[in-house]
Design a protein around this motif. Structure first.
Motif, mmCIF file in Angstrom:
data_model
loop_
_atom_site.group_PDB
_atom_site.id
_atom_site.type_symbol
_atom_site.label_atom_id
_atom_site.label_comp_id
_atom_site.label_asym_id
_atom_site.label_seq_id
_atom_site.Cartn_x
_atom_site.Cartn_y
_atom_site.Cartn_z
ATOM 1 N N ALA A 196 5.222 4.641 -9.624
ATOM 2 C CA ALA A 196 5.553 5.248 -8.330
ATOM 3 C C ALA A 196 5.194 4.306 -7.177
ATOM 4 N N ILE A 197 4.013 3.729 -7.228
ATOM 5 C CA ILE A 197 3.607 2.804 -6.163
ATOM 6 C C ILE A 197 4.463 1.544 -6.214
ATOM 7 N N GLY A 198 4.791 1.087 -7.410
ATOM 8 C CA GLY A 198 5.668 -0.073 -7.543
ATOM 9 C C GLY A 198 7.032 0.174 -6.922
ATOM 10 N N TRP A 199 7.591 1.366 -7.142
ATOM 11 C CA TRP A 199 8.883 1.720 -6.549
ATOM 12 C C TRP A 199 8.795 1.736 -5.026
ATOM 13 N N LEU A 200 7.693 2.283 -4.492
ATOM 14 C CA LEU A 200 7.504 2.320 -3.043
ATOM 15 C C LEU A 200 7.372 0.909 -2.464
ATOM 16 N N ILE A 201 6.648 0.038 -3.161
ATOM 17 C CA ILE A 201 6.488 -1.345 -2.710
ATOM 18 C C ILE A 201 7.842 -2.062 -2.690
ATOM 19 N N MET A 202 8.671 -1.805 -3.693
ATOM 20 C CA MET A 202 10.014 -2.407 -3.714
ATOM 21 C C MET A 202 10.809 -2.009 -2.480
ATOM 22 N N LYS A 203 10.747 -0.743 -2.112
ATOM 23 C CA LYS A 203 11.482 -0.264 -0.941
ATOM 24 C C LYS A 203 10.959 -0.917 0.338
ATOM 25 N N ILE A 204 9.643 -1.102 0.421
ATOM 26 C CA ILE A 204 9.053 -1.749 1.600
ATOM 27 C C ILE A 204 9.543 -3.186 1.705
ATOM 28 N N HIS A 205 9.502 -3.914 0.589
ATOM 29 C CA HIS A 205 9.993 -5.295 0.577
ATOM 30 C C HIS A 205 11.473 -5.359 0.945
ATOM 31 N N LYS A 206 12.231 -4.412 0.439
ATOM 32 C CA LYS A 206 13.686 -4.479 0.545
ATOM 33 C C LYS A 206 14.189 -4.089 1.931
ATOM 34 N N TYR A 207 13.622 -3.041 2.516
ATOM 35 C CA TYR A 207 14.253 -2.447 3.690
ATOM 36 C C TYR A 207 13.481 -2.639 4.995
ATOM 37 N N LEU A 208 12.212 -3.017 4.947
ATOM 38 C CA LEU A 208 11.484 -3.261 6.186
ATOM 39 C C LEU A 208 11.651 -4.721 6.608
ATOM 40 N N PRO A 209 11.547 -5.014 7.907
ATOM 41 C CA PRO A 209 11.781 -6.384 8.396
ATOM 42 C C PRO A 209 10.596 -7.307 8.126
ATOM 43 N N THR A 210 10.367 -7.613 6.872
ATOM 44 C CA THR A 210 9.262 -8.494 6.496
ATOM 45 C C THR A 210 9.724 -9.948 6.511
ATOM 46 N N ASN A 211 8.741 -10.851 6.500
ATOM 47 C CA ASN A 211 9.036 -12.272 6.310
ATOM 48 C C ASN A 211 8.282 -12.753 5.085
ATOM 49 N N ALA A 212 8.347 -14.045 4.798
ATOM 50 C CA ALA A 212 7.749 -14.570 3.564
ATOM 51 C C ALA A 212 6.251 -14.326 3.522
ATOM 52 N N ASN A 213 5.564 -14.547 4.646
ATOM 53 C CA ASN A 213 4.114 -14.361 4.669
ATOM 54 C C ASN A 213 3.730 -12.909 4.421
ATOM 55 N N ILE A 214 4.444 -11.999 5.071
ATOM 56 C CA ILE A 214 4.153 -10.576 4.870
ATOM 57 C C ILE A 214 4.428 -10.171 3.432
ATOM 58 N N ASP A 215 5.537 -10.657 2.872
ATOM 59 C CA ASP A 215 5.868 -10.326 1.488
ATOM 60 C C ASP A 215 4.788 -10.806 0.519
ATOM 61 N N ILE A 216 4.287 -12.006 0.731
ATOM 62 C CA ILE A 216 3.260 -12.544 -0.161
ATOM 63 C C ILE A 216 1.964 -11.753 -0.036
ATOM 64 N N ILE A 217 1.589 -11.393 1.199
ATOM 65 C CA ILE A 217 0.377 -10.588 1.391
ATOM 66 C C ILE A 217 0.543 -9.216 0.745
ATOM 67 N N LEU A 218 1.749 -8.655 0.835
ATOM 68 C CA LEU A 218 2.007 -7.375 0.152
ATOM 69 C C LEU A 218 1.803 -7.496 -1.350
ATOM 70 N N THR A 219 2.237 -8.620 -1.936
ATOM 71 C CA THR A 219 2.022 -8.797 -3.375
ATOM 72 C C THR A 219 0.532 -8.902 -3.705
ATOM 73 N N LEU A 220 -0.267 -9.401 -2.759
ATOM 74 C CA LEU A 220 -1.705 -9.547 -2.996
ATOM 75 C C LEU A 220 -2.433 -8.205 -2.945
ATOM 76 N N ILE A 221 -2.002 -7.311 -2.070
ATOM 77 C CA ILE A 221 -2.708 -6.027 -1.957
ATOM 78 C C ILE A 221 -2.172 -4.979 -2.920
ATOM 79 N N THR A 222 -0.967 -5.192 -3.451
ATOM 80 C CA THR A 222 -0.347 -4.194 -4.334
ATOM 81 C C THR A 222 -1.211 -3.825 -5.537
ATOM 82 N N PRO A 223 -1.749 -4.787 -6.329
ATOM 83 C CA PRO A 223 -2.549 -4.381 -7.494
ATOM 84 C C PRO A 223 -3.785 -3.580 -7.123
#
Length: 525
Positions: A196-223
């Motif tokens: 469920a959290i993985g699905w939510l993270i995918m939506k955040i990456h996909k549809y919010l106006p992120t950039n490379a730095n934000i995306d990488i930080i999101l991958t760090l906090i996800t686990p």
């Protein structure tokens, strides 16, 4: 803490030097790091190290599991799902049961509940140790896939056993139906929360106006989000991280750009490289505190108990691997199995011997409370800690140092990949070029007639299509050296050009990045 900060910086520097030495002498670095930590702990004046279990469970474990779930092949994991799940659950349960019986019979003061507690602690093999060893030897892909897949799940099963045994020791009772319901919730709830959290993270990456730095930080906090969320509702944080990581890994092309994928690989490899090094160094450094807590039990006696439990672990895993082979050979008559051929004696030997223990065992042992709810000391806590340390050290030294030799002596062929890797790589390269050329001509034929850049791309692909699929197009070592020298000269020219005020530095950096990518490409040719 600030007073000891130079000490911790020195430890990191020592870790890097030891890993470089391990690469040089072709020895798995976890072995050398544990020995180095052990040696450093005896130096007079070294600060006494106290490791909190939460430090490993919260800080170290989620990112290491998450990175492992991104690295593993989902196709291989699914192909070998039956043997992986049997090793991750049934073999772990059998190992914990064996340890419980032996500890109850041979170690004074050990009840069955304490035996299961110890069994839950030492039953899961460590993935990092096996992975570091397999770097230096060639083994069949199925062998490494099974080990990697097992390591993703066995931590969860062992910690479930540990949690139930801890309750039994603290309360003096074990209610089977409550334990069964709790087990189901830990497995199903943990996996569900992770997905469920993985699905939510995918939506955040996909549809919010992120950039490379934000995306990488999101991958760090996800686990960490997955682990903490699951643990808060008393399900398995380990399974949450693993299931969520597998989902995101399998869908990475859908929600991550190529830039993020390229950059995040470097970030995650560096992070996990440091975390793994710190964990194994901490294991060695923690020995003085563990030994000081033995009390009335002599060190020699405690070492004997540790060696006994280590022997039980090795024998139980060996028996389990051969039992798995026998069961598979019988089951192939009734169900579809991944491979109907008999693996012989070689695969079970290697799989059984690859049972080094590590970080999860240490963290579980350290998480045992010092006192029970009524204020009395937790029974045999210090002895359990010492036995766990002996098991980790013995399996790393004995199995870790002999596994490469055993693999080289057995020399097991790979039944899944009969063609040389380079030949398969070049064949795919040819097919990929043909597919790209066909798509370009069919979909952009008019553009191809007028655009020079597209013509150059087509020419490059046509050249690749002319290759014989069995022709080895890899660079020779001499050609690699020549090309590398040219790249270095180009870097020097760019750096000199950067001194000019007429050229934007950002343009220079883009060209330097291209040269770095070209050099990285050399390692794949």
């Amino acid at each position: 803490m600030l007073h000891d900060f130079p000490f911790y910086l020195g430890i990191i520097a020592i870790i890097l030097l030891i890993i470089m030495l391990a690469e040089k002498i072709k020895v798995a670095y976890p072995v050398l790091l544990v020995l180095a930590g052990l040696a450093i702990s005896f130096i007079p004046g070294i600060p006494t190290l106290h490791i909190e279990a939460e430090l490993i469970f919260i800080i170290f474990l989620p990112p290491l599991l998450y990175e492992a779930s991104w690295s593993i092949s989902w196709k291989e994991l699914w192909k070998w799902r039956r043997i992986i799940t049997s090793f991750a659950f049934l073999v772990v349960f059998f190992t914990a049961f064996s340890v419980a019986l032996v500890a109850n019979y041979f170690i004074p003061g050990f009840s069955l509940a304490l035996g299961f507690l110890l069994g839950g602690i030492v039953s899961p093999p460590d993935a990092v140790s096996a992975g570091a060893i397999l770097k230096f030897v060639k083994v069949p892909r199925r062998f490494s896939s099974i080990l990697e897949g097992e390591s993703l799940l066995n931590d969860a099963s062992s910690l479930i056993i540990f949690r139930f045994a801890l309750i039994a020791v603290a309360t003096g009772q074990f209610v089977w139906h409550e334990a069964a319901a709790s087990f189901v919730w830990m497995v199903v709830g943990g996996a569900g929360i992770g997905v469920a959290i993985g699905w939510l993270i995918m939506k955040i990456h996909k549809y919010l106006p992120t950039n490379a730095n934000i995306d990488i930080i999101l991958t760090l906090i996800t686990p960490y989000v997955m682990y903490i969320a699951a643990e808060e509702v008393h399900s398995s944080g380990v399974l949450a991280v693993v299931s969520g990581g597998l989902l995101l890994s399998n869908k990475r092309l859908w929600f991550l750009s190529s830039t993020v994928r390229l950059k995040s690989v470097n970030v995650w490899e560096s992070l996990c490289f440091l975390l793994n090094g710190l964990v194994f160094m901490l294991i060695g450094l923690d020995l003085p505190e563990i030994t000081a807590g033995l009390g009335t039990v002599s060190v020699s006696t405690a070492i004997g108990y540790g060696l006994l439990i280590t022997l039980v672990l090795v024998v139980a895993r060996m028996l389990s691997t051969y039992a798995a082979v026998v069961i598979t050979l019988i089951a192939r008559n009734y169900i579809t199995v991944a491979d109907t051929r008999s693996p012989g004696f070689k695969a079970p030997v290697l799989l059984g011997w690859a049972g080094m223990r590590g970080v999860v065992s240490l963290a579980a042992a350290l998480s045992i409370p010092v006192q029970l709810a009524d204020g009395t000391d937790f029974p045999q806590r210090n002895l359990i800690l010492f036995i766990t340390f002996v098991v980790i050290l013995t399996t790393l030294l004995v199995q870790g140092l002999t596994l490469p030799w055993l693999i080289s002596k057995i020399d097991m062929p790979d039944p899944d990949f009969v063609k040389p890797e380079e030949e398969v790589y070049n064949a795919i390269r040819v097919h990929l070029a043909r597919h790209g050329l066909k798509s370009l001509k069919e979909n952009y034929g008019s553009k191809l007639e007028n655009e020079t850049v597209l013509q150059q791309i087509a020419l490059k692909w046509e050249s690749a299509c002319d290759m014989d699929e069995n022709e080895n197009m890899a660079f020779s070592e001499e050609n690699k050296a020549i090309y590398l020298d040219v790249l270095n000269k180009q870097r020097e020219w760019l750096l000199n050009k950067n001194n000019s005020t007429e050229i934007d530095e950002e343009i220079i950096r883009r060209h330097l990045l291209y040269l770095d990518l070209e050099e990285e490409r050399l390692t794949l040719l």
